[in-house]
Design a protein around this motif. Structure first.
Motif, PDB file in Angstrom:
ATOM      1  N   GLY A 129       0.795  -1.224   0.000  1.00 25.52           N
ATOM      2  CA  GLY A 129       0.000   0.000   0.000  1.00 25.52           C
ATOM      3  C   GLY A 129       0.827   1.273   0.000  1.00 25.52           C
ATOM      4  O   GLY A 129       0.287   2.370  -0.147  1.00 25.52           O
ATOM      5  N   ALA A 130       2.138   1.151   0.147  1.00 26.26           N
ATOM      6  CA  ALA A 130       3.005   2.333   0.168  1.00 26.26           C
ATOM      7  C   ALA A 130       3.183   2.876  -1.240  1.00 26.26           C
ATOM      8  O   ALA A 130       3.220   2.133  -2.212  1.00 26.26           O
ATOM      9  N   ARG A 131       3.278   4.181  -1.345  1.00 23.67           N
ATOM     10  CA  ARG A 131       3.605   4.813  -2.620  1.00 23.67           C
ATOM     11  C   ARG A 131       5.125   4.812  -2.740  1.00 23.67           C
ATOM     12  O   ARG A 131       5.831   5.203  -1.825  1.00 23.67           O
ATOM     13  N   VAL A 132       5.584   4.357  -3.891  1.00 23.73           N
ATOM     14  CA  VAL A 132       7.021   4.255  -4.126  1.00 23.73           C
ATOM     15  C   VAL A 132       7.361   4.925  -5.443  1.00 23.73           C
ATOM     16  O   VAL A 132       6.485   5.203  -6.254  1.00 23.73           O
ATOM     17  N   SER A 133       8.644   5.173  -5.635  1.00 25.41           N
ATOM     18  CA  SER A 133       9.145   5.775  -6.859  1.00 25.41           C
ATOM     19  C   SER A 133      10.132   4.806  -7.494  1.00 25.41           C
ATOM     20  O   SER A 133      10.939   4.186  -6.793  1.00 25.41           O
ATOM     21  N   VAL A 134      10.081   4.686  -8.810  1.00 24.26           N
ATOM     22  CA  VAL A 134      10.981   3.771  -9.522  1.00 24.26           C
ATOM     23  C   VAL A 134      12.359   4.425  -9.635  1.00 24.26           C
ATOM     24  O   VAL A 134      12.502   5.485 -10.241  1.00 24.26           O
ATOM     25  N   ALA A 135      13.361   3.800  -9.027  1.00 25.49           N
ATOM     26  CA  ALA A 135      14.735   4.315  -9.082  1.00 25.49           C
ATOM     27  C   ALA A 135      15.437   3.860 -10.355  1.00 25.49           C
ATOM     28  O   ALA A 135      16.159   4.617 -10.993  1.00 25.49           O
ATOM     29  N   ARG A 136      15.209   2.600 -10.745  1.00 22.05           N
ATOM     30  CA  ARG A 136      15.794   2.056 -11.971  1.00 22.05           C
ATOM     31  C   ARG A 136      15.081   0.760 -12.313  1.00 22.05           C
ATOM     32  O   ARG A 136      14.342   0.210 -11.510  1.00 22.05           O
ATOM     33  N   ILE A 137      15.327   0.290 -13.527  1.00 22.00           N
ATOM     34  CA  ILE A 137      14.788  -0.984 -13.976  1.00 22.00           C
ATOM     35  C   ILE A 137      15.963  -1.932 -14.134  1.00 22.00           C
ATOM     36  O   ILE A 137      16.946  -1.619 -14.805  1.00 22.00           O
ATOM     37  N   ASP A 138      15.865  -3.075 -13.493  1.00 20.52           N
ATOM     38  CA  ASP A 138      16.919  -4.076 -13.541  1.00 20.52           C
ATOM     39  C   ASP A 138      16.336  -5.333 -14.171  1.00 20.52           C
ATOM     40  O   ASP A 138      15.734  -6.150 -13.487  1.00 20.52           O
TER      41      ASP A 138
END
Length: 160
Positions: A129-138
């Motif tokens: 349920g937390a809002r997160v931000s995409v740092a990178r795609i691996d």
């Protein structure tokens, strides 16, 4: 055997066409460079030089093509307009919703309507349920970090 030595250009032509055909399957610009080397061997055969010199021409032309031309061609093909991002680059910085707890080893997030496997960028567990931000795609995994809250609350989830 004598016929083969007299008509070596046929072997070079077959090698040229075969390597070009393999390139159409791989699309990595390696076999086309070898194909150009075979074309050099074909030209050498048509001029009447010996088989050893034909092989040397093939090797030298192929090596020069791989070392000098291929890197420039690959760079040119992969270069796009500066303002055009590919699909992975567009996801970096996007906000997402953690569908299940995200740890340094596992988790899932929803990014713009798509469910991605995810893991925490800094190893800190993020609750469902937390809002997160995409740092990178691996690969096929989104590496995420907690989304920063702005003055109007947490950023909205991006829907494409």
């Amino acid at each position: 055997m004598e016929w083969l030595l007299d008509n070596g250009w046929i072997i070079w032509l077959i090698l040229f066409l075969g390597l070009a055909a393999v390139e159409t399957i791989t699309l990595d610009l390696f076999f086309i460079m070898l194909s150009v080397g075979a074309l050099g061997g074909l030209v050498a055969a048509l001029t009447g030089v010996g088989a050893v010199l034909q092989i040397v021409v093939f090797a030298v032309v192929s090596l020069l093509m791989i070392l000098l031309v291929r890197p420039v061609a690959v760079r040119h093909l992969r270069k796009g307009p500066a303002d055009q991002l590919d699909n992975m680059d567009r996801l970096i910085g996007a906000t997402a919703l953690a569908l299940e707890p995200v740890t340094s080893l596992s988790g899932t997030v929803k990014i713009g309507g798509d469910t991605w496997t995810a893991r925490s960028a800094d190893g800190v567990p993020l609750p469902a349920g937390a809002r997160v931000s995409v740092a990178r795609i691996d690969g096929a995994t989104a590496v995420v970090e907690p989304a920063l809250s702005g003055p109007d609350g947490p950023p909205p989830i991006v829907h494409d």
